[in-house]
Each structure stands twice: as structure tokens, then as C-alpha cells.
Write an enzyme that holds these catalytic residues in place. Structure first.
Site, mmCIF file in Angstrom:
data_model
loop_
_atom_site.group_PDB
_atom_site.id
_atom_site.type_symbol
_atom_site.label_atom_id
_atom_site.label_comp_id
_atom_site.label_asym_id
_atom_site.label_seq_id
_atom_site.Cartn_x
_atom_site.Cartn_y
_atom_site.Cartn_z
ATOM 1 N N HIS A 37 101.413 12.915 45.546
ATOM 2 C CA HIS A 37 101.873 13.422 44.254
ATOM 3 C C HIS A 37 101.124 12.737 43.113
ATOM 4 C CE1 HIS A 37 105.138 15.592 46.217
ATOM 5 N NE2 HIS A 37 105.327 16.200 45.063
ATOM 6 N N LYS A 102 115.293 14.881 50.285
ATOM 7 C CA LYS A 102 116.673 14.419 50.462
ATOM 8 C C LYS A 102 117.118 13.674 49.221
ATOM 9 C CE LYS A 102 115.827 9.906 52.718
ATOM 10 N NZ LYS A 102 116.460 8.824 51.971
#
Ligand code: SF4
Lengths: 184, 281
Positions: A37, A102
């Protein structure tokens, strides 16, 4: 009952996905976590093209264990999503359709999910041996020097997911505990 | 009598323990999970727990790691003071073992060489090694791979004596609430109370790794553990954070003498994959 859906996720079905729904996802997803990222954002800042075309795609925040000989995939499962919060709105703006991770997301990410008409799924955490059975192929496609953190193209079959944040901004991490506490 | 242990044996043992710890959840944790599943009244939460139990079975049978985060490798070496290690240093032997265990055991390499340059060391070394000198001529090795989803949610505070037990409770509960779904609940908490700053952290780590069976020998601390577990399981966070009773499986506390001015408290958050394997040499 879990809904069967395909990835890339058809934007037309997004409004039918509600926070708390169970889905079984099949198709192509790309893994990317912290380091990937950071690099993608650097690329965007420099005005360069991303190593994969993320438009309409699904990103899975995951760094699997290496596959032993004779196995398609090692253990694989979601990593904590909030660490990607700083990067997520920029990717959603560029057409990212679905995310798998999550844990809960910040208000800004939820807003960006709503705005983009995207969806945030969660996969069962700490169930990586189980989930490895859903992976049918793995291919590193970018940032291979990052090892487990490289971007990999996975084909998955019936990955058991939960709609955690839907396109209206409803959030299972609020609704789930509320539902339990109010019923007890 | 001095007993000699060759460094290669230590390396071999650590390598095996790394693989075992990552694939076979300790019986005790499995029992806690089974019990929680049985007692969970909320159906979706029961399903989540069933999946976690199923995952442990697959991991053990197929020798696949329980979790993809095979952690930073915490190694506790309890060295008898009548032990002589030959053929290299203990630290080298442990790191050789971790390197081999993680490479040949197909475990994930999750360690970077520096906090800012973030270059992966490629073999999960160095281990977080803690050495304790004990009586005797044996060497006990405990390998406890620690995932950072839960490690990141751990906290330490320096309370004042006046904050007392109430302050400790507030801090522990606040830690669980702040952690929410991130440490993959149901969690297991190791709590260290007392000592100095670094001792409190180590007590918490030990409490989590040792996961004492049975009641705490001090009835006051035993009651505190039970009260905390009860309170945590009233937050509603539940398995995976999707709601339910089972937010924590266990709370374990270790205490130590401390300074007249202080009350350090450390909470080491462990996930349901609180892994550990040990052996004696
Ligand atoms: S916190 Fe535990 S269960 Fe969750 S991803 Fe990390 S190691 Fe796995």
C-alpha cells in the site's frame, strides 16, 4: 444462508449486500498489505501508473505463509485493516470495488466506501489453515522483493466472508455487538 | 557437575519447536475454545468459534499454520546454572533454529531489520530472546510465536498507588475496548502488575505464555482475574468482533514487588492463536 458472489464484484449487486450478510466469494482477488500500500500510494503521488489496474477489483489484506511443495497456497488470512486506512480512500477513488480484511475501519474510510459504492468484507481471522483450502491459484504480480507482502493474484473459491461495511455505511462492528447486547 | 549441551542441539530443538508451535495449538487453549463454544449463547458467535476450532483441526492434520501470521518468535531459554553450552553462543543457536524452522517449515517471515527502513530480514530472525538463569543442569526452551494483530493492542501504564485495584481494572477494560476486533477475539490477556516499567511488561508476557492452569495461588489476584474475565465478556465485542459473549477466553495475572511510589500495569493481548511449544534439553 450465504450468498454466492463473484469477484471482481459486479457493481450492480453492491446495493443488495448488507452489513452482517454472509457471502461466499469466488474469482480473482489481489493481496496487498502495509508495504504494498505504501508503494502504491507513492506511485499515485508521483503520477505514475499502478502495477495492477485496480478498477473494479478486490484487494485482500493478506500476507500468506509460503506454499510448501505440492500445495497451492500456504496459510492465508486477513490482516488488521485499520493500518491501511490512510491509503484506502485514494484507492477507492481510483475505482477499487471491494476490500477484504479484518477489524473496523475509521470514519473516513467508511465515508469513502459509501461514496465509491464499494464494499468492505471481513474474513474469519486466525483461520488461515481453513482459508488456505479456498485458494485455487497464486501468482505474484508485483513488488516481488517484498516477499510475503508482494501483490499476488489469487483465484479463490467460496471464500467465506462477512459484509462488514456496506455501501450505505452500516458497520457490523457496531451492529453485531449491539444486536447481541440488546437481545440479552 | 557441569553438563555440556552442544549449540547445534539447541538450534535443532528451536527449529522443531517453531513448526510445532505454529501448527498445533496448545491443548489448554483448545480446551478453552471448546468450552467457550459450548457456553456461547449467541448463535452467530457460536458459528465463529466453531470455525476457529475447525481451523485448528485442519492445521494440525494438514500441518498448515493455524494463522498466516506466524509471528515474531519469542523464545524463553531457562538455562540451568550447571549447563555449559559449547559450539557457539546461545543467541546464535536460537537464531539458527528460528532461521531453519521458518525456512524449512514454510512459515512466514515477518521481521524487518529496522523500525524505519522496514527491510525484511528474510528468515524471521532475530528472535525476541529472553534468558533466565535457573537452578539445575537442564535447559528449557519455550517458543511462543507472537502475532502482531494482538501484540499491537497491548498497553502499559504507570498508575499511582492511590489508583489501586480500581485503576488496574479500568486500564485492562479500556485496553480490551480499544482493541475491539483487531486482536482477533476471543483474546487471552496476560497482565503484569508491579515491578519496574520493563518488569511489568515481562510479567504480562510470561503470564500470557505460561497460561497458568488452575486458580491463582493468591485469592485476591484469583478473584481479580475472574472479575476481569467476567467484565470483559460483558463488553459484547464477541468472537471476531461480530458480537457475542466470548470476548476473552482467559485472563492471567502475574505480580511483583514494586516501588512505594508506583503501580505499573502492563497488558499483553494475545489472540485465540496463543501459541507455545516447549522442550527440555
Ligand atoms: S492476532 Fe493472532 S489470530 Fe489474529 S492474525 Fe495475528 S496471529 Fe493471527
Amino acid at each position: 444462508m450465504a450468498k454466492h458472489i463473484a469477484s471482481p464484484v459486479d457493481p450492480a449487486i453492491i446495493p443488495q449486500l448488507k452489513a452482517g450478510d454472509s457471502v461466499l466469494l469466488s474469482g480473482v482477488v489481489y493481496t496487498a498489505r502495509d508495504a504494498a500500500h505504501a508503494r502504491m500510494l507513492e506511485t499515485i503521488k508521483n503520477g505514475e501508473a499502478l502495477p495492477i489496474d485496480i478498477r473494479g477489483q478486490t484487494i485482500f489484506y493478506a500476507g500468506p505463509t509460503p506454499a510448501p511443495p505440492g500445495r497451492v497456497s500456504g496459510a492465508i488470512g486477513p490482516t488488521t485493516s485499520f493500518r491501511m486506512d490512510a491509503f484506502t480512500p485514494a484507492l477507492l477513488e481510483r475505482g477499487l470495488q471491494a476490500i477484504i480484511g479484518k477489524g473496523d475501519r475509521g470514519a473516513e474510510v467508511i465515508r469513502a466506501i459509501k461514496q465509491a459504492g464499494a464494499v468492505y468484507f471481513t474474513a474469519p481471522a486466525g483461520c488461515a489453515a481453513y482459508l488456505s483450502k479456498c485458494v485455487k491459484s497464486v501468482e505474484a504480480v508485483a513488488y516481488e522483493d517484498l516477499g510475503t507482502e508482494s501483490i499476488k493474484r489469487l483465484t479463490v473459491h467460496d471464500l467465506p466472508l462477512m459484509v462488514a461495511v456496506d455501501c450505505e455505511g452500516n458497520d457490523i462492528y457496531e451492529l453485531g455487538p449491539q444486536a447481541w447486547l440488546s437481545g440479552s | 557437575m557441569i553438563r555440556t549441551i552442544h549449540a547445534d542441539r539447541i538450534a535443532d530443538c528451536v527449529a522443531e519447536l517453531c513448526v510445532e508451535a505454529c501448527t498445533v495449538l496448545p491443548k489448554q487453549v483448545r480446551a478453552l475454545l471448546g468450552e467457550a463454544r459450548h457456553n456461547e449463547p449467541y448463535a452467530p458467535a457460536r458459528e465463529s468459534l466453531a470455525l476457529v476450532c475447525e481451523n485448528c483441526k485442519i492445521a494440525e492434520q494438514s500441518r498448515i499454520p493455524i494463522c498466516q501470521d506466524t509471528g515474531m518468535t519469542v523464545v524463553i531459554a531457562e538455562v540451568g546454572q550447571d549447563v555449559h553450552i559449547e559450539g557457539g553462543t546461545l543467541e546464535d543457536a536460537v537464531n539458527r533454529g528460528v532461521r531453519r524452522g521458518y525456512t524449512e517449515g514454510y512459515l512466514r517471515k515477518s521481521v524487518v531489520r529496522g523500525p524505519f527502513d522496514r527491510v525484511n530480514t528474510g528468515d524471521n530472525t532475530p528472535a525476541a530472546l529472553h534468558v533466565r538463569l535457573v537452578a539445575g543442569d537442564r535447559l528449557k526452551l519455550t517458543v511462543a510465536p507472537k502475532g502482531f494483530g494482538s501484540e499491537n493492542m497491548s498497553r502499559l501504564t504507570m498508575l499511582t498507588p492511590a489508583d489501586g485495584m480500581r485503576g488496574v481494572k479500568t486500564f485492562v477494560l479500556e485496553t480490551v475496548r480499544l482493541a475491539g476486533a483487531n486482536p482477533c477475539p476471543p483474546v487471552i490477556l496476560g497482565v503484569g502488575i508491579g515491578g519496574t516499567f520493563e518488569q511489568a511488561a515481562m510479567l504480562a508476557k510470561e503470564a500470557l505464555i505460561e497460561l497458568r492452569e488452575g486458580d491463582h495461588p493468591d485469592p485476591v489476584i484469583d478473584a481479580l482475574e475472574k472479575e476481569l474475565l467476567d467484565e470483559i465478556n460483558r463488553t459484547g465485542i464477541g468472537p471476531q468482533g461480530y458480537g457475542g459473549l466470548t470476548t476473552a477466553l482467559a485472563v492471567r495475572i502475574k505480580t511483583a514487588p514494586t516501588h512505594i511510589a508506583g503501580l505499573p500495569v502492563a497488558v499483553n493481548v494475545g489472540c485465540h492463536a496463543t501459541r507455545r511449544a516447549e522442550a527440555y534439553l
